[in-house]
Design an enzyme around this catalytic site. Sequence first.
Site, PDB file in Angstrom:
ATOM      1  N   ASN A  41       0.835  -1.197   0.000  1.00 50.92           N
ATOM      2  CA  ASN A  41       0.000   0.000   0.000  1.00 50.92           C
ATOM      3  C   ASN A  41       0.871   1.250   0.000  1.00 50.92           C
ATOM      4  O   ASN A  41       1.952   1.280   0.618  1.00 50.92           O
ATOM      5  CB  ASN A  41      -1.014   0.000   1.147  1.00 50.92           C
ATOM      6  CG  ASN A  41      -0.424  -0.243   2.516  1.00 50.92           C
ATOM      7  OD1 ASN A  41       0.593  -0.912   2.658  1.00 50.92           O
ATOM      8  ND2 ASN A  41      -1.057   0.301   3.533  1.00 50.92           N
ATOM      9  N   GLU A  43       0.251   5.168   0.666  1.00 47.86           N
ATOM     10  CA  GLU A  43      -0.683   6.201   1.101  1.00 47.86           C
ATOM     11  C   GLU A  43      -0.220   7.581   0.649  1.00 47.86           C
ATOM     12  O   GLU A  43       0.921   7.760   0.199  1.00 47.86           O
ATOM     13  CB  GLU A  43      -0.839   6.125   2.624  1.00 47.86           C
ATOM     14  CG  GLU A  43      -1.440   4.778   3.045  1.00 47.86           C
ATOM     15  CD  GLU A  43      -1.675   4.640   4.535  1.00 47.86           C
ATOM     16  OE1 GLU A  43      -1.219   5.511   5.316  1.00 47.86           O
ATOM     17  OE2 GLU A  43      -2.328   3.643   4.928  1.00 47.86           O
ATOM     18  N   CYS A  52      -3.954   0.506  -2.578  1.00 49.91           N
ATOM     19  CA  CYS A  52      -3.829  -0.731  -1.811  1.00 49.91           C
ATOM     20  C   CYS A  52      -2.708  -1.620  -2.348  1.00 49.91           C
ATOM     21  O   CYS A  52      -2.295  -1.507  -3.508  1.00 49.91           O
ATOM     22  CB  CYS A  52      -5.140  -1.515  -1.864  1.00 49.91           C
ATOM     23  SG  CYS A  52      -6.479  -0.804  -0.894  1.00 49.91           S
ATOM     24  N   GLU A  54      -2.888  -4.770  -3.084  1.00 50.57           N
ATOM     25  CA  GLU A  54      -3.365  -5.610  -4.193  1.00 50.57           C
ATOM     26  C   GLU A  54      -3.309  -4.844  -5.513  1.00 50.57           C
ATOM     27  O   GLU A  54      -2.933  -5.388  -6.559  1.00 50.57           O
ATOM     28  CB  GLU A  54      -4.800  -6.075  -3.922  1.00 50.57           C
ATOM     29  CG  GLU A  54      -4.959  -6.940  -2.683  1.00 50.57           C
ATOM     30  CD  GLU A  54      -5.263  -6.138  -1.417  1.00 50.57           C
ATOM     31  OE1 GLU A  54      -4.772  -5.002  -1.278  1.00 50.57           O
ATOM     32  OE2 GLU A  54      -6.005  -6.669  -0.566  1.00 50.57           O
ATOM     33  N   CYS A  85     -10.340  -4.810   0.414  1.00 52.03           N
ATOM     34  CA  CYS A  85     -11.436  -3.852   0.298  1.00 52.03           C
ATOM     35  C   CYS A  85     -12.274  -4.198  -0.935  1.00 52.03           C
ATOM     36  O   CYS A  85     -11.872  -5.009  -1.789  1.00 52.03           O
ATOM     37  CB  CYS A  85     -10.906  -2.429   0.213  1.00 52.03           C
ATOM     38  SG  CYS A  85     -10.217  -1.997  -1.400  1.00 52.03           S
ATOM     39  N   CYS A  88     -10.572  -3.683  -4.336  1.00 54.72           N
ATOM     40  CA  CYS A  88      -9.545  -4.689  -4.657  1.00 54.72           C
ATOM     41  C   CYS A  88     -10.183  -6.023  -5.026  1.00 54.72           C
ATOM     42  O   CYS A  88      -9.638  -6.766  -5.842  1.00 54.72           O
ATOM     43  CB  CYS A  88      -8.566  -4.844  -3.503  1.00 54.72           C
ATOM     44  SG  CYS A  88      -7.424  -3.442  -3.415  1.00 54.72           S
TER      45      CYS A  88
HETATM   46  N1  THU Z   1      -5.181  -1.798   2.556  1.00 51.49           N
HETATM   47  C1  THU Z   1      -4.586  -2.564   1.601  1.00 51.49           C
HETATM   48  O1  THU Z   1      -3.543  -2.188   1.047  1.00 51.49           O
HETATM   49  N2  THU Z   1      -5.160  -3.745   1.268  1.00 51.49           N
HETATM   50  C2  THU Z   1      -6.217  -4.292   1.915  1.00 51.49           C
HETATM   51  O2  THU Z   1      -6.607  -5.411   1.591  1.00 51.49           O
HETATM   52  C3  THU Z   1      -6.883  -3.554   3.008  1.00 51.49           C
HETATM   53  C4  THU Z   1      -6.425  -2.148   3.209  1.00 51.49           C
HETATM   54  C5  THU Z   1      -4.519  -0.546   2.944  1.00 51.49           C
HETATM   55  C6  THU Z   1      -5.117   0.729   2.452  1.00 51.49           C
HETATM   56  C7  THU Z   1      -4.587   1.733   3.468  1.00 51.49           C
HETATM   57  O3  THU Z   1      -3.296   2.152   3.073  1.00 51.49           O
HETATM   58  C8  THU Z   1      -4.465   0.924   4.747  1.00 51.49           C
HETATM   59  O4  THU Z   1      -4.501  -0.447   4.358  1.00 51.49           O
HETATM   60  C9  THU Z   1      -5.567   1.184   5.761  1.00 51.49           C
HETATM   61  O5  THU Z   1      -6.814   1.072   5.178  1.00 51.49           O
END
Ligand code: THU
Length: 130
Positions: A41, A43, A52, A54, A85, A88
């Site tokens: 991920n 941000e 994310c 994925e 999420c 994804c």
């Molecule tokens: N996140 C992912 O990268 N993949 C997931 O399957 C669930 C959430 C990340 C997005 C964000 O950077 C952090 O987790 C919190 O939501």
Amino acid sequence: MSDTLRDAALAVRENAHAPYSQFKVGAAIRTASGTVYRGCNVENVAYPEGTCAEAGAIAAMCAAGDREVVEVYVVAGSPTPVPPCGGCRQKLAEFGAGDVPVTLATVDGAEQRTTVAALLPGAFDAGHMA
Ligand code: THU
């Protein structure tokens, strides 16, 4: 489930850019060619611009000209195996058949096995546009 995919997901998770949530996620995807693609991920201070793990792995796969997902592994430092999420789930369904195995995991080693279809029941697909 091979250790290789878990190892790849754990390793790339270390590169996550998660200064806002402090929640690092790693994803590894194996394709029909046998290649493993990784994503973490990433941000952003403008929160909706974050991506994310994925999505990162899928982008790396496509950038390499690869398309057919055959196995997925996602790991996070969560108390229970991390669920992808909604967005994804749709992205995984774009490149993985319904029976493609998806392992959701914790850093501590708990694993939950599911499939692309189970993650996204009633998926919108190209057939709906026919
Ligand atoms: N996140 C992912 O990268 N993949 C997931 O399957 C669930 C959430 C990340 C997005 C964000 O950077 C952090 O987790 C919190 O939501």
